[in-house]
Design a protein around this motif. Sequence first.
Motif, PDB file in Angstrom:
ATOM      1  N   GLU A 156      -8.884  -7.246   7.176  1.00 60.43           N
ATOM      2  CA  GLU A 156     -10.265  -6.904   6.855  1.00 60.43           C
ATOM      3  C   GLU A 156     -10.949  -7.941   5.972  1.00 60.43           C
ATOM      4  N   VAL A 182      -8.626  -4.903  -1.124  1.00 61.94           N
ATOM      5  CA  VAL A 182      -8.063  -4.487   0.166  1.00 61.94           C
ATOM      6  C   VAL A 182      -8.246  -5.619   1.165  1.00 61.94           C
ATOM      7  N   MET A 198      -3.844   6.112   8.129  1.00 60.79           N
ATOM      8  CA  MET A 198      -4.589   4.954   7.646  1.00 60.79           C
ATOM      9  C   MET A 198      -4.273   4.656   6.185  1.00 60.79           C
ATOM     10  N   THR A 199      -3.742   3.453   5.964  1.00 58.54           N
ATOM     11  CA  THR A 199      -3.293   3.044   4.641  1.00 58.54           C
ATOM     12  C   THR A 199      -3.908   1.701   4.279  1.00 58.54           C
ATOM     13  N   PRO A 200      -4.695   1.608   3.217  1.00 52.81           N
ATOM     14  CA  PRO A 200      -5.211   0.306   2.791  1.00 52.81           C
ATOM     15  C   PRO A 200      -4.112  -0.528   2.131  1.00 52.81           C
ATOM     16  N   VAL A 252      -5.835  -2.964   6.688  1.00 52.35           N
ATOM     17  CA  VAL A 252      -5.678  -1.515   6.830  1.00 52.35           C
ATOM     18  C   VAL A 252      -4.618  -1.266   7.894  1.00 52.35           C
ATOM     19  N   ALA A 282      -1.315  -3.535  11.310  1.00 52.22           N
ATOM     20  CA  ALA A 282      -2.390  -3.629  10.324  1.00 52.22           C
ATOM     21  C   ALA A 282      -3.452  -4.598  10.824  1.00 52.22           C
ATOM     22  N   THR A 283      -4.685  -4.283  10.533  1.00 52.54           N
ATOM     23  CA  THR A 283      -5.818  -5.122  10.911  1.00 52.54           C
ATOM     24  C   THR A 283      -6.370  -5.801   9.669  1.00 52.54           C
ATOM     25  N   GLY A 320       1.111   5.231   1.483  1.00 48.45           N
ATOM     26  CA  GLY A 320       0.574   6.070   2.551  1.00 48.45           C
ATOM     27  C   GLY A 320       1.485   7.227   2.879  1.00 48.45           C
ATOM     28  N   GLY A 370       0.826  -1.202   0.000  1.00 47.11           N
ATOM     29  CA  GLY A 370       0.000   0.000   0.000  1.00 47.11           C
ATOM     30  C   GLY A 370       0.857   1.247   0.000  1.00 47.11           C
ATOM     31  N   GLN A 405      -2.061   1.367  10.236  1.00 44.26           N
ATOM     32  CA  GLN A 405      -1.929   2.668  10.884  1.00 44.26           C
ATOM     33  C   GLN A 405      -1.202   2.472  12.202  1.00 44.26           C
ATOM     34  N   ARG A 456      -3.349  -3.743  -0.286  1.00 41.04           N
ATOM     35  CA  ARG A 456      -4.017  -4.505  -1.326  1.00 41.04           C
ATOM     36  C   ARG A 456      -3.192  -5.722  -1.718  1.00 41.04           C
TER      37      ARG A 456
END
Length: 379
Positions: free
Chosen positions: A187, A147, A137-139, A150, A184-185, A54, A52, A152, A141
Amino acid sequence: MMMHTDRSAPLAWALGLPLLTLLMLLSAATLANERVKDLASVAGVRSNQLVGYGLVVGLDGTGDQTTQAPFTAQSLRNMLGQLGVTVPAGTNLQLKNVAAVMVHAELPAFAKPGQNIDITVSSIGNAASLRGGSLLMTPLRGADGEVYAVAQGNLVVGGFGAGGRDGSRISVNVPSAGRIPSGATVEREVPSAFHQGDSLVLNLHRADFTTAQRLADVINETLGDGLAQPLDATSVRVAAPMDQGQRVGFVSVLENLTVMPGAPRARVIVNARTGTVVMGGDVKVFPAAVAHGSLTVTITESFDVSQPQPFGRGQTVVTPRTDIDVDEGGSRMFPFGPGTSLDEIVRAVNEVGAAPGDLVAILEALHSAGALRAELIVI
């Protein structure tokens, strides 16, 4: 008082010795084996790479210079626009505490939404340091453009740098990259074919026909005849239960089986830049003779002064003198018999005092002569 002596004790001890020896041999054989989980992996059970773009903010004047990295200012304008802040057109943003970065991570197999993964943040502009910065916050991919996480958080940077106005600069480690543990979490879950079909495939980390056959034999001997079938030098198909819970337990049994891997191919790895040579234990040579020596030429320049006799009419003359000394060194020749082992090669080379560079030259010469029974790889 008469003591009772147990005459069966010596006999039991004598019978116990062969048993103890057998147990020791079995233990030694077990140590030579390797677990299946260290030799192979289940097909489809793999990690996926995420990436990603950011912004890192909060830097202490070590961010990107917008004149040389205009994309940083453009990214900040877009982000502020999404947050409802309008930057007047033509405004020259002087950003010293913002840096454009690339964020990458590895998404483990079976990662579920809500779990956290570690991320690495690297500057792509001319930021001097990311120390003390925070990633917005950075998605992240995947290769399919979706995505999956995410990112941060606050960066942990192991390096630091300092510079002066005259252009001098010193840095320790790499201050332009850092990590965020659990930054990162997840998703989205990556679909897996682990529970599909009536079989699974074990892929060896290193292709070898012998290891693949031995792996199939161990599975069939332990869990049932005909359960495993080798497909090629890398893959072994194993019949597996359809139930998800039973399949997990089945794989747990599989990965804890022990297999003796096949011996690797005879190889000689040569690093031409550093002179490092790594030879496998099965490296041998055909009959050959190697001569090793060095030719040293020493040239010494000196000057002689020729003076005339007292009251003579001659003149003082300076004449150069050159001394040349040629030393062929301790040139020696040593033979290699048929089937010479690695230990004998190293011992012979050490006896003539060959340096790593000389050893590389000797091995390349043996390979060119067809006397080296190994694959020579130069990196």
